[in-house]
Design a protein around this motif. Structure first.
Motif, PDB file in Angstrom:
ATOM      1  N   ARG A  71      13.248  63.496  59.018  1.00 16.20           N
ATOM      2  CA  ARG A  71      13.509  64.827  58.444  1.00 16.20           C
ATOM      3  C   ARG A  71      12.892  65.910  59.332  1.00 16.20           C
ATOM      4  NH1 ARG A  71      17.193  66.379  55.487  1.00 16.20           N
ATOM      5  NH2 ARG A  71      16.795  64.682  53.986  1.00 16.20           N
ATOM      6  N   ARG A  97      21.779  59.026  64.292  1.00 15.75           N
ATOM      7  CA  ARG A  97      20.379  59.379  64.031  1.00 15.75           C
ATOM      8  C   ARG A  97      19.562  58.208  63.508  1.00 15.75           C
ATOM      9  NH1 ARG A  97      20.247  63.132  58.522  1.00 15.75           N
ATOM     10  NH2 ARG A  97      21.586  61.816  57.237  1.00 15.75           N
ATOM     11  N   HIS A 159      21.714  68.898  64.919  1.00 16.14           N
ATOM     12  CA  HIS A 159      21.260  69.406  63.615  1.00 16.14           C
ATOM     13  C   HIS A 159      19.844  69.990  63.728  1.00 16.14           C
ATOM     14  CE1 HIS A 159      20.360  69.471  59.358  1.00 16.14           C
ATOM     15  NE2 HIS A 159      21.383  68.717  59.009  1.00 16.14           N
ATOM     16  N   ASP A 203      24.336  76.500  52.808  1.00 14.35           N
ATOM     17  CA  ASP A 203      24.956  75.363  53.495  1.00 14.35           C
ATOM     18  C   ASP A 203      26.352  75.812  53.934  1.00 14.35           C
ATOM     19  OD1 ASP A 203      25.608  72.919  54.495  1.00 14.35           O
ATOM     20  OD2 ASP A 203      25.433  71.811  52.600  1.00 14.35           O
ATOM     21  N   GLU A 261      22.816  74.797  63.577  1.00 16.77           N
ATOM     22  CA  GLU A 261      23.333  73.608  64.241  1.00 16.77           C
ATOM     23  C   GLU A 261      24.598  73.907  65.035  1.00 16.77           C
ATOM     24  OE1 GLU A 261      23.950  70.762  61.038  1.00 16.77           O
ATOM     25  OE2 GLU A 261      22.503  71.837  59.801  1.00 16.77           O
TER      26      GLU A 261
HETATM   27  O1  LIG Z   1      19.772  65.216  54.015  1.00 18.81           O
HETATM   28  P1  LIG Z   1      20.627  65.060  55.267  1.00 18.81           P
HETATM   29  O2  LIG Z   1      21.552  63.880  55.211  1.00 18.81           O
HETATM   30  O3  LIG Z   1      19.774  65.046  56.497  1.00 18.81           O
HETATM   31  O4  LIG Z   1      21.552  66.332  55.339  1.00 18.81           O
HETATM   32  C1  LIG Z   1      21.007  67.599  55.269  1.00 18.81           C
HETATM   33  C2  LIG Z   1      22.091  68.665  55.288  1.00 18.81           C
HETATM   34  O5  LIG Z   1      22.646  68.737  56.566  1.00 18.81           O
HETATM   35  C3  LIG Z   1      23.503  69.863  56.728  1.00 18.81           C
HETATM   36  O6  LIG Z   1      23.889  69.989  58.042  1.00 18.81           O
HETATM   37  C4  LIG Z   1      24.692  69.698  55.831  1.00 18.81           C
HETATM   38  O7  LIG Z   1      25.593  70.782  55.973  1.00 18.81           O
HETATM   39  C5  LIG Z   1      24.184  69.612  54.394  1.00 18.81           C
HETATM   40  O8  LIG Z   1      25.282  69.442  53.512  1.00 18.81           O
HETATM   41  C6  LIG Z   1      23.192  68.479  54.260  1.00 18.81           C
HETATM   42  O9  LIG Z   1      22.653  68.476  52.958  1.00 18.81           O
END
Ligand SMILES: O=P(O)(O)OC[C@H]1O[C@@H](O)[C@H](O)[C@@H](O)[C@@H]1O
Length: 289
Positions: A71, A97, A159, A203, A261
């Protein structure tokens, strides 16, 4: 570490050592900047230009077990984004990932370092270049392997979690007049009027990869994110309710991050036949206010 057999020669400004959870990671401490990249996901978790503050956010609750996505940092979403264009792909954001990448080469470059990573899986060969210096430059290319087969939609996103002093005080410019899909309400064809301010769960998938500038008065800096061959920019912040639902993000951390992103996703997904490629990049630079 499993990387030992294929370990490339490393410049003296870098080291391959166990990081959090004992996971292998490349540490870079070059004159122009420092960084940390885990081989799990080829996941960059930190970048600090020399003399500056950290630019990349990584959650203090991030899990480093070589299985879960990390994360924060720069997760590589590929070869699909979210649940993919069909809406039924798993795992969410693809397997890039959560796969172990190979570190192919590490080279000194004009005061910084360039690291190259590769991954081949499920008919896709991925090459990822990370250039660490006063700027951060990330380039990803995905090629369909094999000689025969039907075209398939491929998506990708860098991301990037940017560290911010106070997300409620930041202003994001460069998206004015751009249409976007609002994934919070499910409404497509929305138009960005004026600068973007984060006032709740956000989002959005914008139909533009043009440079975006995040002005952050609390940190006294601006961060410019410029997509390279990116059809889209995704802006994401889970806000308090979304953060509470994420076990790997502390409840207060949504205020210290904003994802901007560079991406090729959704309606912009590229249909690739075997042998064809998709390339995408992002360049991140910081300036004082
Ligand atoms: O919790 P994750 O899978 O890492 O995703 C986080 C977010 O990533 C974003 O890029 C998406 O647009 C969201 O919809 C998503 O919730």
């Amino acid at each position: 570490m499993s990387t030992h057999a294929t370990r490339p020669r490393l410049p003296r400004t870098t080291a391959l050592t166990p990081g959090r959870g004992g996971q292998p990671r490349l540490l870079i401490d070059a004159p122009a900047g420092s960084a940390e990249i885990y081989l799990h996901g080829a996941h960059l978790t930190a970048w600090t230009p020399r003399g500056g503050k950290p630019v990349i956010f990584t959650s203090r609750r991030a899990v480093f077990d070589g299985a879960a996505p990390i994360r924060g940092g720069v997760p590589l979403c590929l070869p699909w984004f979210g649940a993919g264009v069909s809406g039924d792909r798993r795992p969410s954001h693809g397997w890039g990932r959560i796969s172990p990448w190979q570190l192919r080469s590490v080279q000194s470059r004009s005061g910084g370092v360039q690291a190259l990573f590769t991954l081949e899986r499920d008919g896709i060969a991925a090459l990822y270049s990370v250039d660490v210096g006063e700027e951060l430059s990330l380039s990803l290319s995905l090629r369909r392997t094999g000689a025969t087969g039907a075209e398939e939609p491929v998506e990708a996103a860098l991301h990037t979690y940017l560290a911010v002093g106070d997300v409620t005080a930041v202003e994001v410019t460069g998206l004015e007049g751009t249409t976007y899909l609002d994934k919070v309400t499910g409404q497509a064809g929305q138009v960005q009027h004026g600068a973007l301010h984060i006032v709740g769960q956000t989002d959005r998938v914008y139909a533009s990869g043009a440079p975006v500038t995040l002005t952050d008065p609390a940190y006294g800096r601006s961060v410019r994110v410029a997509g390279v061959r990116a059809a889209n920019t995704v802006v994401w912040n889970p806000w308090s309710a979304g953060a509470a639902a994420l076990t790997d993000l502390d409840d207060d951390e949504f205020a210290s991050m904003l994802c901007v992103e560079s991406a090729v996703v959704g309606d912009s997904a590229v249909r690739l036949a075997p042998g064809e490629s998709l390339s995408l990049g992002t360049r991140i630079a910081v300036a004082p206010l």
